[in-house]
Write a protein that holds these residues in place. Structure first.
Motif, mmCIF file in Angstrom:
data_model
loop_
_atom_site.group_PDB
_atom_site.id
_atom_site.type_symbol
_atom_site.label_atom_id
_atom_site.label_comp_id
_atom_site.label_asym_id
_atom_site.label_seq_id
_atom_site.Cartn_x
_atom_site.Cartn_y
_atom_site.Cartn_z
ATOM 1 N N GLU A 256 0.969 -1.274 -0.102
ATOM 2 C CA GLU A 256 0.145 -0.039 0.078
ATOM 3 C C GLU A 256 1.004 1.243 0.019
ATOM 4 O OE1 GLU A 256 -2.854 0.050 3.096
ATOM 5 O OE2 GLU A 256 -3.779 -1.390 2.591
ATOM 6 N N MET B 252 -5.085 5.898 -1.948
ATOM 7 C CA MET B 252 -4.060 4.652 -1.640
ATOM 8 C C MET B 252 -3.904 4.007 -3.110
ATOM 9 S SD MET B 252 -5.196 2.911 1.615
ATOM 10 C CE MET B 252 -6.832 2.515 1.062
ATOM 11 N N VAL C 138 -3.068 0.359 -4.053
ATOM 12 C CA VAL C 138 -2.750 -0.821 -3.428
ATOM 13 C C VAL C 138 -2.366 -1.898 -4.646
ATOM 14 C CG1 VAL C 138 -3.958 -2.831 -2.446
ATOM 15 C CG2 VAL C 138 -4.717 -0.586 -2.042
ATOM 16 N N ARG D 275 -12.239 -4.080 2.387
ATOM 17 C CA ARG D 275 -11.630 -2.963 3.153
ATOM 18 C C ARG D 275 -12.560 -2.512 4.096
ATOM 19 N NH1 ARG D 275 -6.548 -1.958 1.667
ATOM 20 N NH2 ARG D 275 -6.873 -0.033 3.211
#
Length: 339
Positions: free
Chosen positions: A34, A46, A48, A160
């Motif tokens: 991340e 973010m 990922v 998430r």
């Protein structure tokens, strides 16, 4: 540290060491990575990176709302232009229209995904085509590879803490429309789908429909239809070729997309559907979208169709920038919020 530099946090979600039974060697399972980037002054996102399931790593981008929020996934159109350019530099920006403003609003966790083997290097050809794409992009890109990438990213994002999986909107523009339909078919979690400039039947139908809607004589139309058949036959004879191109893309790309019907995939989903097409769209003729609309209505589906007079493929007046279509983007978010 300059504010545009990323803050890297590598999370070892799968970083267990597996001891070999005979030699005692240890094998590290690849980690999920991340990174946090400042996109604009009021928005950090973010990035990922997931270990690929038998292919390239899967990389996606997610905004971080203050509380658990519905998920909105944008799927880009054709070509190899990444959804974000210049992350970690002062010249960073998104190529996905309306992604940043929606993320800034903080009401949604907003998601985008890199295509498989997407390179950060700039393209050497026209945007929207695959000519001049860097790296291994053209050697691997197909409907199936792109769908597998999207599925892995969506599956991970739905777990998430920022995401409320009870409401999931997928927005597909142009080439992204059949991908959105494929995801809706594969994931019952997808509650709503927005398709912008979307084909209905196979993309092969779009080529034929554009020929028929031209002002050419019937003789010229017949010649163009025969040429279309010849190109299709050539693609069918070598469907996995990545060195032969038609209409700016490798044969592999065309053969895999020709095999898909956006309308048919949606009929196997449970999502509400919102369609928006420019009535002067010269890329995907609105008649293609009309065919899908008719099929979904006959099925008794919850489907809305916004026909935009005078608009081209980007929903703006023909030849004008997409910024002039802002009200159309506002409209589908309003539609989603009314659920």
């Amino acid at each position: 540290m300059p504010r545009f530099m990323p803050r890297l946090s590598t999370i070892l979600l799968s970083g267990l060491l597996l001891a070999g039974s005979s030699c005692g060697a240890a094998l590290a399972v690849p980690a999920v990575q991340e990174e946090v980037f400042s996109l604009v002054d009021t928005l950090a996102i973010m990035r990922v990176t997931l270990p690929g399931e038998g292919g390239a790593p899967v990389r996606y981008y997610l905004s971080r709302p203050a509380k658990k929020s519905p998920l909105v996934l944008y799927i880009q159109g054709s070509g190899c232009t990444p959804p974000f350019v210049g992350l970690g530099t002062p010249n960073r920006y998104s190529t996905l229209y309306s992604w940043i403003p929606l993320a800034q609003g903080g009401r949604y966790a907003v998601l985008a995904v890199d295509k498989p083997y997407q390179s950060d290097e700039s393209q050497k050809g026209e945007r929207g085509s695959a000519i001049g794409c860097a790296g291994a992009f053209n050697q691997h890109f197909s409907y199936d590879a792109w769908l597998a990438t999207l599925k892995q990213a969506l599956r991970h994002a739905l777990r998430r803490p920022e995401v409320n999986p009870a409401r999931v909107l997928v927005v597909g523009s142009s080439e992204g429309a059949p991908m959105a339909a494929g995801l809706a078919r594969a994931f019952p979690e997808v509650t709503d789908v927005v398709l912008l400039g979307a084909n209905g039947p196979t993309q092969l139908y779009d080529f034929a429909a554009n020929i028929y809607r031209s002002s050419d004589s019937d003789e010229v139309k017949l010649q163009r239809l025969q040429e279309l058949d010849a190109i299709f036959n050539a693609i069918s004879a070598d469907p996995k070729s990545t060195g032969k191109f038609a209409w700016g893309h490798p044969y592999l790309r065309w053969s895999s997309f020709f095999a898909q019907s956006t309308a048919e995939n949606l009929t196997h989903s449970k999502a509400r559907v919102y369609l928006a097409s420019g009535m002067q769209d010269n890329s995907v003729p609105i008649l293609s979208t009309e065919a899908m609309y008719a099929q979904l209505r006959a099925q008794g589906r919850d489907v809305t169709f916004r026909r935009v007079p005078g608009a081209g493929h980007n929903l703006a007046p023909e030849g004008r920038p997409v910024t002039e279509a802002q009200k159309e983007f506002d409209a589908f978010i309003t539609w989603f919020e009314r659920r």
